[in-house]
Write an enzyme that holds these catalytic residues in place. Structure first.
Site, mmCIF file in Angstrom:
data_model
loop_
_atom_site.group_PDB
_atom_site.id
_atom_site.type_symbol
_atom_site.label_atom_id
_atom_site.label_comp_id
_atom_site.label_asym_id
_atom_site.label_seq_id
_atom_site.Cartn_x
_atom_site.Cartn_y
_atom_site.Cartn_z
ATOM 1 N N LYS A 119 0.741 -1.290 0.049
ATOM 2 C CA LYS A 119 0.011 0.088 -0.069
ATOM 3 C C LYS A 119 0.806 1.275 -0.167
ATOM 4 O O LYS A 119 0.504 2.303 -0.253
ATOM 5 C CB LYS A 119 -1.045 -0.046 1.328
ATOM 6 C CG LYS A 119 -2.169 -1.014 1.075
ATOM 7 C CD LYS A 119 -2.954 -1.086 2.134
ATOM 8 C CE LYS A 119 -4.398 -2.031 1.807
ATOM 9 N NZ LYS A 119 -3.912 -3.318 1.693
HETATM 10 C C1 LIG Z 1 -4.530 -4.416 1.269
HETATM 11 C C2 LIG Z 1 -3.856 -5.636 1.082
HETATM 12 C C3 LIG Z 1 -4.219 -6.644 0.015
HETATM 13 C C4 LIG Z 1 -5.510 -6.462 -0.795
HETATM 14 O O1 LIG Z 1 -5.252 -5.543 -1.793
HETATM 15 P P1 LIG Z 1 -6.710 -5.039 -2.451
HETATM 16 O O2 LIG Z 1 -6.038 -3.788 -3.427
HETATM 17 O O3 LIG Z 1 -7.723 -4.843 -1.547
HETATM 18 O O4 LIG Z 1 -7.028 -6.266 -3.579
HETATM 19 C C5 LIG Z 1 -3.436 -7.845 -0.015
HETATM 20 N N1 LIG Z 1 -2.263 -7.942 0.828
HETATM 21 C C6 LIG Z 1 -1.930 -7.001 1.762
HETATM 22 C C7 LIG Z 1 -0.747 -7.298 2.698
HETATM 23 C C8 LIG Z 1 -2.599 -5.905 1.750
HETATM 24 O O5 LIG Z 1 -2.346 -4.920 2.796
#
Ligand SMILES: *Cc1c(COP(=O)(O)O)cnc(C)c1O
Length: 515
Positions: free
Chosen positions: A115
Site C-alpha cells: 500500500k
Molecule cells: C490491502 C492488501 C491486500 C489486498 O489488496 P486489494 O487492493 O484490496 O486487493 C493484499 N495483501 C496485503 C498485505 C494488503 O495490505
C-alpha cells in the site's frame, strides 16, 4: 483527461477533483473518460527506465500538464519513491526455476506493505494540491485550505496512510482501527508515529464498525465540507493509478534480465480488487499480459464470480483467515471492472454517449440489486468476455501455511530458492502452482512466467509465519527476519485514543482535536 462516475450522474471531473473527492457524489467510483494511447514504441522506449521514470510516463497519461505541470509531477513522484529502500523500488526475484515462478516484491516502502506504493504518492499529491490552493489565496483574510483525512483500517492501510501523510502541513489524519483486532506490530507502526498531525483511534468493535463510522461521517455533508474530509481508501483513483506502474516495471525487469518478449501470467492476491484492477488497466493500456489471476483466500466472492458470473455475498459473514488484509465480503473496486464489462458486453446502444449512459445505468442497477438482494448476475457472454483476460483461484488456510513452509523449509538449489512468503503472497503462490497445468493448456501449451505480487513483508504477520513453521528444525526464530525498523517497536510509546463504537463520539473527538 477527465473523469466520470461509474453510476453516470457525475462527469467531466478534473484529476484533482476526482482525487480530492475520492467517491463520486452519486455513490459511484471515478474512471477516466478515455483510454490514453501509449507511444507506439513504448516497449523499446521505456525498457531501461527506472521505476520513477516509468511512473512518470504512465501517470502523466492520466493527468494533463495543464493541471499539474510535468516538472511538478516528476518531483512528486521522485519524492514518493525516494522513501523505498530497494534501488529497483519493486524488485522482481525468481524463487522457482522449475515452475518459472517470480515474486514481485512490493513491500520495500516505509511500512513494508504494498500500500506504500500508492499512499506515498497520494500523500505527496494531497500536500502539493493544498500548497497550491493556499498559494492562490488572494489575501490573508481568506481561510487557509486544510484537509482532514479520516479512514478506517484493518491493519495495513492505516500504517501506510500515516507514513504517507505524517508531518504534512494543513493535513490532519484520523485513523480508526478495531481495538485489539490488529496485529501488535501493525498497531505499534501506527501509534508510535510522533507527528502532531496523526491521530489514532481504537474503536470498541470490528473493522466493519470502523468503516461504517467513516462512511457515516462522509455522508454528513455539513461536517464533510466544514472540515474538508479527504479519503485515502482504495477506491481513490490516484491509488489505482500509482499501482499500474509496477506491472510494467515487472515486464521490463524480465526483459532486462534477458527474457525478450516474455509471456507473463500475473497472480495478484486481492481483497478489494484494487491491486488486480491496476493490472487490468496495465493490460488495457497495451502491456503484453497473458492472464491476470484473481487470487483470493477463503473469502472467495471474486473467485465465485469468475467461475459463475454471479457476484453474490456468501451465506456466512467474513471469515477470519491468516491473510487478514484480504478478509472482505464484497470488493469495493470491483464496480470499476463491472463498468467496463457492462459497456463492452451488456449495452445495446451504438452511439458513444448513449452507450456510456446505458453502461452507467446498468452498473447503478447492479449496485442497487447488490445492496437489496445481495447478488447480481452478468450475462454468460459477459462472463466469457471477462475470462479472456481474467481467471481466478481461491485457497484455504491450510494451503497458505503449507505454501509458506514449502518455500522456507528447503535448501536453496539449482531450481529453488529458500524464501519466506507472507501469508497474502502465499495465496498467490499457492494458486500459481495449482493452476499451472490448466493455464498451460488454456494458453495452448505456450510456456509462460508466473509473476506473483508480494503484498507484504513476512515480519508483519508473525502469527501466521510462526504457525506455518512451527515444526521445522532448526527452530524458526522470528527475530532473524525482523527489519531494523521493527526492532524494539513494541516497547516504544504509543499514542492512541480509545472510543466506543459510536459516530458522535468520533465526531466529538475530531472536532475537539482540530480546535
Ligand atoms: C490491502 C492488501 C491486500 C489486498 O489488496 P486489494 O487492493 O484490496 O486487493 C493484499 N495483501 C496485503 C498485505 C494488503 O495490505
Amino acid at each position: 483527461m477527465l473523469y466520470r462516475s461509474t453510476r453516470g450522474k457525475c462527469s467531466n471531473y478534473s484529476f484533482e477533483e476526482a482525487v480530492m473527492a475520492g467517491l463520486a457524489s452519486d455513490g459511484g467510483l471515478f474512471i477516466p473518460q478515455e483510454f490514453p494511447k501509449l507511444p507506439d514504441n513504448f516497449l523499446s522506449e521505456w525498457k531501461d527506465k527506472s521505476f520513477s521514470e516509468l511512473s512518470f510516463e504512465i501517470i502523466s497519461l492520466f493527468v494533463d500538464p495543464s493541471e499539474i505541470p510535468s516538472a511538478d509531477l516528476k518531483q512528486i513522484i521522485e519524492k514518493s519513491y525516494s522513501t523505498f529502500t530497494d534501488p529497483d523500488v519493486t524488485p522482481l526475484v525468481q524463487i522457482d526455476k522449475e515452475h518459472d515462478l517470480w515474486i514481485l516484491e512490493l513491500f520495500h516502502g516505509p511500512t513494508f506493505a504494498f500500500k506504500d506504493v500508492a499512499l506515498q504518492f497520494l500523500g505527496n499529491l494531497f500536500e502539493y494540491i493544498l500548497i497550491r490552493r493556499n498559494a492562490a489565496r488572494k489575501s490573508n483574510d481568506e481561510p487557509i485550505h486544510k484537509l482532514t483525512v479520516v479512514g478506517a483500517t484493518s491493519g495495513d492501510t492505516g500504517g501506510a496512510a500515516i507514513y504517507g501523510l505524517r508531518g504534512k502541513d494543513n493535513i490532519s489524519v484520523f485513523i480508526l482501527h478495531p481495538n485489539n483486532r490488529v496485529s501488535p506490530i501493525q498497531k505499534a507502526q501506527m501509534t508510535t508515529v510522533p507527528d502532531k498531525n496523526i491521530h489514532n483511534v481504537a474503536i470498541d468493535g470490528t473493522f466493519d464498525n470502523c468503516q461504517d463510522i467513516v462512511k457515516a461521517l462522509f455522508g454528513m455533508e455539513e461536517f464533510r465540507n466544514k472540515h474538508s474530509l479527504g479519503a485515502i481508501n482504495s477506491i481513490n483513483w490516484a491509488r489505482i493509478l500509482a499501482q499500474i506502474v509496477y506491472y510494467f516495471h515487472a515486464y521490463f525487469q524480465l526483459v532486462r534480465a534477458g527474457h525478450s518478449d516474455p509471456k507473463i501470467v500475473f497472480f495478484t492476491p486481492t481483497g478489494n480488487f484494487g491491486d488486480i484492477l491496476a493490472g487490468y488497466y496495465a493490460h488495457r493500456l497495451g502491456l503484453p499480459v497473458e492472464k491476470l489471476i484473481v487470487s483470493t483466500n477463503a473469502n472467495d466472492i471474486l473467485d465465485r464470480f469468475f467461475k459463475t458470473g454471479r457476484y453474490e455475498k456468501g451465506s456466512h459473514g467474513v471469515l477470519e483467515t491468516p491473510s487478514p488484509a484480504m478478509d472482505i465480503l464484497i470488493s469495493s473496486n470491483f464496480e470499476r471492472l463491472l463498468w467496463y464489462l457492462a459497456y463492452e458486453s451488456e449495452t445495446t446502444e451504438s452511439d458513444e454517449s448513449l452507450k456510456v449512459s446505458e453502461a452507467s445505468n446498468i452498473v447503478a442497477n447492479w449496485m442497487e440489486n447488490l445492496k437489496t438482494h445481495g447478488c447480481i448476475e452478468v450475462k454468460p457472454e459477459t462472463l466469457a468476455h471477462s475470462r479472456k483476460i481474467f481467471m481466478s483461484g481461491a485457497t484455504d488456510d491450510q494451503k497458505i501455511y503449507q505454501t509458506i513452509k514449502h518455500y522456507y523449509d528447503i535448501e536453496s538449489s539449482e531450481t529453488k530458492t529458500k524464501y519466506l512468503l507472507d501469508p497474502h503472497t502465499a495465496v498467490g503462490v499457492n494458486i500459481a502452482n495449482s493452476l499451472k497445468q490448466t493455464l498451460s493448456s488454456d494458453l495452448g501449451g505456450k510456456s509462460f512466467k508466473s509473476v506473483c505480487l508480494s503484498t507484504a513483508h513476512p515480519s508483519k504477520f508473525v502469527e501466521a509465519v510462526n504457525h506455518s513453521l512451527a515444526d521445522i528444525t532448526p527452530k524458526f526464530d522470528h527475530n532473524t527476519i525482523l527489519p531494523d525498523q521493527f526492532v524494539g517497536i513494541l516497547d516504544r510509546e504509543q499514542r492512541c485514543t480509545h472510543l466506543p463504537n459510536n459516530n458522535q463520539a468520533v465526531i466529538d473527538f475530531i472536532e475537539t482535536t482540530l480546535n
